[in-house]
Write a protein that holds these residues in place. Structure first.
Motif, PDB file in Angstrom:
ATOM      1  N   SER A  35       6.721  24.858 -19.654  1.00  0.00           N
ATOM      2  CA  SER A  35       5.814  23.759 -19.305  1.00  0.00           C
ATOM      3  C   SER A  35       6.299  23.106 -18.017  1.00  0.00           C
ATOM      4  O   SER A  35       7.498  23.094 -17.730  1.00  0.00           O
ATOM      5  N   LEU A  36       5.371  22.561 -17.254  1.00  0.00           N
ATOM      6  CA  LEU A  36       5.760  21.854 -16.041  1.00  0.00           C
ATOM      7  C   LEU A  36       6.571  20.615 -16.413  1.00  0.00           C
ATOM      8  O   LEU A  36       6.241  19.902 -17.365  1.00  0.00           O
ATOM      9  N   ALA A  37       7.632  20.369 -15.652  1.00  0.00           N
ATOM     10  CA  ALA A  37       8.499  19.234 -15.947  1.00  0.00           C
ATOM     11  C   ALA A  37       7.779  17.906 -15.747  1.00  0.00           C
ATOM     12  O   ALA A  37       8.141  16.898 -16.360  1.00  0.00           O
ATOM     13  N   VAL A  50      15.877  27.310 -19.259  1.00  0.00           N
ATOM     14  CA  VAL A  50      16.017  26.565 -18.008  1.00  0.00           C
ATOM     15  C   VAL A  50      15.543  25.132 -18.246  1.00  0.00           C
ATOM     16  O   VAL A  50      14.432  24.891 -18.698  1.00  0.00           O
ATOM     17  N   THR A  51      16.428  24.185 -17.937  1.00  0.00           N
ATOM     18  CA  THR A  51      16.120  22.765 -18.107  1.00  0.00           C
ATOM     19  C   THR A  51      16.215  22.092 -16.742  1.00  0.00           C
ATOM     20  O   THR A  51      17.284  22.086 -16.123  1.00  0.00           O
ATOM     21  N   PRO A  52      15.109  21.543 -16.242  1.00  0.00           N
ATOM     22  CA  PRO A  52      15.110  20.932 -14.904  1.00  0.00           C
ATOM     23  C   PRO A  52      16.075  19.753 -14.805  1.00  0.00           C
ATOM     24  O   PRO A  52      16.211  18.972 -15.745  1.00  0.00           O
ATOM     25  N   ARG A  53      16.723  19.648 -13.674  1.00  0.00           N
ATOM     26  CA  ARG A  53      17.614  18.514 -13.426  1.00  0.00           C
ATOM     27  C   ARG A  53      16.847  17.299 -12.900  1.00  0.00           C
ATOM     28  O   ARG A  53      17.400  16.207 -12.812  1.00  0.00           O
ATOM     29  N   ARG A  54      15.561  17.522 -12.554  1.00  0.00           N
ATOM     30  CA  ARG A  54      14.714  16.435 -12.058  1.00  0.00           C
ATOM     31  C   ARG A  54      13.314  16.608 -12.633  1.00  0.00           C
ATOM     32  O   ARG A  54      12.915  17.723 -12.984  1.00  0.00           O
ATOM     33  N   ARG A  55      12.564  15.523 -12.702  1.00  0.00           N
ATOM     34  CA  ARG A  55      11.182  15.603 -13.151  1.00  0.00           C
ATOM     35  C   ARG A  55      10.289  15.776 -11.929  1.00  0.00           C
ATOM     36  O   ARG A  55       9.926  14.801 -11.261  1.00  0.00           O
ATOM     37  N   GLU A  56       9.963  17.040 -11.621  1.00  0.00           N
ATOM     38  CA  GLU A  56       9.098  17.351 -10.494  1.00  0.00           C
ATOM     39  C   GLU A  56       8.052  18.362 -10.949  1.00  0.00           C
ATOM     40  O   GLU A  56       8.307  19.182 -11.839  1.00  0.00           O
ATOM     41  N   GLY A  74      11.603  25.557 -19.731  1.00  0.00           N
ATOM     42  CA  GLY A  74      11.278  26.685 -20.597  1.00  0.00           C
ATOM     43  C   GLY A  74      12.336  27.756 -20.562  1.00  0.00           C
ATOM     44  O   GLY A  74      13.505  27.494 -20.860  1.00  0.00           O
ATOM     45  N   ALA A  75      11.947  28.967 -20.143  1.00  0.00           N
ATOM     46  CA  ALA A  75      12.893  30.089 -20.130  1.00  0.00           C
ATOM     47  C   ALA A  75      12.522  31.088 -19.044  1.00  0.00           C
ATOM     48  O   ALA A  75      11.344  31.229 -18.691  1.00  0.00           O
ATOM     49  N   ILE A  76      13.556  31.745 -18.504  1.00  0.00           N
ATOM     50  CA  ILE A  76      13.335  32.870 -17.613  1.00  0.00           C
ATOM     51  C   ILE A  76      13.794  34.139 -18.323  1.00  0.00           C
ATOM     52  O   ILE A  76      14.696  34.103 -19.170  1.00  0.00           O
TER      53      ILE A  76
END
Length: 213
Positions: A153-155, A124-130, A136-138
């Motif tokens: 890791s937190l984005a 999973v790659t965040p589309r935003r930095r929040e 990481g991965a689910i």
């Protein structure tokens, strides 16, 4: 748990059966929850730790917590344990749950095979930095797409003083809603060094329905 018709796979979603099941199931929305939690935190540099037992209640009126028992370092309790609860309080009041869930609006997905337990591993790659998004991965159960674990890791770091936050969240379906049941994290704190955090949940009521333990 209400199943919906499986949608056509979007071009940017890998054709992973477990992921398609996960994305096509309506697990429900959390409107109300009452829990008991045990929190622990430790700072290796200062050789200090603390623990806390709390009861939480979250509903349309907000997120509230009552400390039932506590011990250890007062600073660790204040900064790490109460800090985590206060952060959840802000997230609840701002309605951030839908902005952090694993949807195509929030994440890009990738096929990473299976883990040693046979779970589908999906990057999973965040589309935003929040701060509530995870890079990481689910890990999904193949037969029904249920979310079992999140690692990453937190984005975005929640503060200047905290960096490199790595976490593992364990999930279970409770009263038709996918909910965290345990969280483990490590973080590098400027000046203070490495710190660890653990929280375990016991749900008493979800969306007005008592949980049968």
């Amino acid at each position: 748990m209400l199943a919906t018709a499986a949608p056509a796979v979007a071009p940017d979603i890998p054709p992973i059966p477990a992921l398609q099941r996960f994305l096509s199931i309506e697990y429900g929305v959390i409107h109300q929850a009452t829990t008991r939690r045990h929190l622990e935190a430790r700072n290796e540099h200062f050789d200090t730790d603390a623990w806390m037992d709390v009861r939480t209640a979250a509903d349309a009126g907000g997120f509230r917590y009552t400390v039932l028992a506590e011990g250890g370092s007062g600073m660790v309790r204040s900064k790490a344990l109460r800090g985590a609860l206060e952060q959840e309080k802000r997230a609840w009041s701002e309605g951030q749950a839908t902005r952090s869930w694993f949807t195509v609006a929030n994440y890009e997905f990738g096929d990473a095979g299976t883990d040693s337990e046979g779970l589908a591993r999906v990057t999973v790659t965040p589309r935003r930095r929040e701060t509530l998004l995870v890079d990481g991965a689910i890990f999904l159960r193949p037969d029904d797409g249920a979310l079992i674990r999140v690692e990453g890791s937190l984005a975005k770091s929640p503060s200047f003083w905290t960096r490199r936050i790595k976490l593992v969240r364990h999930y279970a379906t409770i009263n038709g809603v996918q909910l965290p049941v345990a969280v483990e994290s490590t973080a590098q704190i400027r000046i203070a060094g490495s710190s660890t955090f653990h929280m375990r949940y016991t749900y008493e009521m979800v969306n007005g329905v008592r949980v049968d333990q």
